[in-house]
Design a protein around this motif. Structure first.
Motif, PDB file in Angstrom:
ATOM      1  N   GLY A  33      -0.964  -2.694  11.590  1.00 15.72           N
ATOM      2  CA  GLY A  33      -0.320  -2.843  10.260  1.00 15.72           C
ATOM      3  C   GLY A  33       1.093  -2.389  10.390  1.00 15.72           C
ATOM      4  O   GLY A  33       1.697  -1.944  11.260  1.00 15.72           O
ATOM      5  N   VAL A  34       1.845  -2.608   9.311  1.00 14.53           N
ATOM      6  CA  VAL A  34       3.218  -2.263   9.173  1.00 14.53           C
ATOM      7  C   VAL A  34       3.391  -1.272   7.786  1.00 14.53           C
ATOM      8  O   VAL A  34       2.886  -1.693   6.696  1.00 14.53           O
ATOM      9  CB  VAL A  34       3.965  -3.650   8.941  1.00 14.53           C
ATOM     10  N   VAL A  35       4.121  -0.239   7.934  1.00 11.02           N
ATOM     11  CA  VAL A  35       4.661   0.623   6.735  1.00 11.02           C
ATOM     12  C   VAL A  35       5.851  -0.252   6.137  1.00 11.02           C
ATOM     13  O   VAL A  35       6.742  -0.453   6.991  1.00 11.02           O
ATOM     14  CB  VAL A  35       4.909   1.907   7.202  1.00 11.02           C
ATOM     15  N   GLU A  36       5.612  -0.718   5.080  1.00 10.03           N
ATOM     16  CA  GLU A  36       6.769  -1.652   4.385  1.00 10.03           C
ATOM     17  C   GLU A  36       7.252  -0.846   3.335  1.00 10.03           C
ATOM     18  O   GLU A  36       8.683  -1.066   3.048  1.00 10.03           O
ATOM     19  CB  GLU A  36       6.319  -2.906   4.250  1.00 10.03           C
ATOM     20  N   LYS A  54       0.947   7.308   2.961  1.00 15.35           N
ATOM     21  CA  LYS A  54      -0.242   6.601   2.141  1.00 15.35           C
ATOM     22  C   LYS A  54      -0.428   5.260   2.676  1.00 15.35           C
ATOM     23  O   LYS A  54      -1.847   4.890   2.956  1.00 15.35           O
ATOM     24  CB  LYS A  54       0.135   6.488   0.552  1.00 15.35           C
ATOM     25  N   GLU A  55       0.400   4.715   3.287  1.00 12.97           N
ATOM     26  CA  GLU A  55       0.434   3.410   3.877  1.00 12.97           C
ATOM     27  C   GLU A  55      -0.235   3.492   5.084  1.00 12.97           C
ATOM     28  O   GLU A  55      -1.169   2.719   5.819  1.00 12.97           O
ATOM     29  CB  GLU A  55       1.518   2.819   4.047  1.00 12.97           C
ATOM     30  N   LEU A  56       0.299   4.546   5.871  1.00 12.60           N
ATOM     31  CA  LEU A  56      -0.639   5.018   7.158  1.00 12.60           C
ATOM     32  C   LEU A  56      -2.029   5.399   7.077  1.00 12.60           C
ATOM     33  O   LEU A  56      -2.804   4.668   7.925  1.00 12.60           O
ATOM     34  CB  LEU A  56       0.186   6.090   7.690  1.00 12.60           C
ATOM     35  N   LYS A  57      -2.332   5.841   6.056  1.00 12.70           N
ATOM     36  CA  LYS A  57      -3.784   6.182   5.773  1.00 12.70           C
ATOM     37  C   LYS A  57      -4.640   5.199   5.549  1.00 12.70           C
ATOM     38  O   LYS A  57      -5.633   4.831   5.853  1.00 12.70           O
ATOM     39  CB  LYS A  57      -3.901   7.364   4.669  1.00 12.70           C
ATOM     40  N   ALA A  58      -4.109   4.045   4.703  1.00  8.19           N
ATOM     41  CA  ALA A  58      -4.713   3.050   4.502  1.00  8.19           C
ATOM     42  C   ALA A  58      -5.127   1.990   5.805  1.00  8.19           C
ATOM     43  O   ALA A  58      -5.976   1.300   5.705  1.00  8.19           O
ATOM     44  CB  ALA A  58      -4.175   2.081   3.168  1.00  8.19           C
TER      45      ALA A  58
END
Length: 278
Positions: free
Chosen positions: A117-120, A151-155
């Motif tokens: 995934g990518v943190v964007e 939050k993006e990392l957690k997702a």
């Protein structure tokens, strides 16, 4: 294939980049202390000794070629975080590092490591990514990783079974690995007074023993060590008190005489992106 199991088991392969174009850009509290140009030849010799330490330990070293358009890519840790299943691509806060997004992503594809995934929308840098154990990861929210990035990392990672712990601290500390670093299964080098009480309590509950430094030591890379497994750690020759204490605790401390690269704001941990560990 398993990539990175945790933060302290046997390190087998790493990704680094040479400091051929590194400058003391005033983008962190350490670099702000230096106004002189960095000595390129000295930095090259320091990096060669750093890589030799990996070779001597039986660790394979991969390289991202240096590029004048990404002078800070020597700090390879920061482009993301790697777990067993693959890696997460981060999102740099500062434009000086933007080209690293594209180039490290391409290199990881060449190495056959899948992107999970990518943190964007938010920011996330790998210096804030710290395994505590195989299923628990501390994420610094200090200067370069924010709430949205967390939050993006957690997702991305929680569906894989990882628990993420957010750790806030003084923005002057830059990244979590500058003020807290797990160097063996149950040993952390840290500036304890600068970390949240709830985080310290959680670490104590997990049986983590602290080797403490003073706040000023953060800016001299007193915590920026690299665990390589089997109770071994790469440190700096200047970390005399920390190295002595780690040896007393039974660790094999590999000391490197690195001083010039440090002026740009990163040490051995910052210069290492683990690719295979376990």
């Amino acid at each position: 294939m398993m990539f990175v199991k945790d933060g302290t088991s046997e390190l087998k392969r790493v990704l680094v980049s040479k400091p051929d174009y590194l400058k003391a850009a005033r983008i962190n509290e350490i670099a702000k202390r230096w106004n002189l140009d960095l000595d390129l030849e000295k930095m090259k010799k320091e990096h060669e000794a750093f890589v030799k330490a990996y070779h001597d330990a039986g660790i394979k070293v991969e390289y991202l070629e240096s590029d004048p358009e990404r002078p800070n890519s020597v700090f390879s840790r920061d482009f993301g975080g790697c777990v067993k299943e693959g890696y997460v691509l981060g999102n740099f806060k500062l434009p000086i590092r933007y080209k690293e997004h594209r180039d490290y992503k391409k290199k990881m594809a060449e190495l056959g490591i899948p992107c999970l995934g990518v943190v964007e929308n938010g920011f996330f840098e790998g210096g804030d990514f710290m395994f505590i154990n195989e299923k628990t990861i501390a994420i610094g929210m200090i200067d370069r990783t924010d709430e949205e990035g967390f939050k993006e990392l957690k997702a991305i990672l929680e569906p894989l079974g990882y628990e993420l712990i957010g750790v806030k601290a003084d923005p002057r500390y830059l990244h979590l690995d500058m003020c807290f670093n797990l160097v063996d299964d149950h040993i952390a080098v840290c500036y304890k007074d600068g970390l949240p009480e709830s985080f310290i309590k959680r670490m104590e509950d997990l049986g983590i023993q602290f080797v403490e430094v003073e706040e000023e030591d953060i800016f001299h890379h007193g915590c920026n060590l690299q665990a390589i497994g089997n109770h071994r750690v790469i440190s700096l020759a200047s970390n005399k008190k920390v190295n002595k204490r780690l040896r007393e605790l039974g660790m094999d401390v590999i000391e490197l005489d690195i001083t010039e690269i440090l002026k740009a704001g990163g040490g051995p941990h910052c210069m290492t992106f683990p690719l295979e560990r376990g």
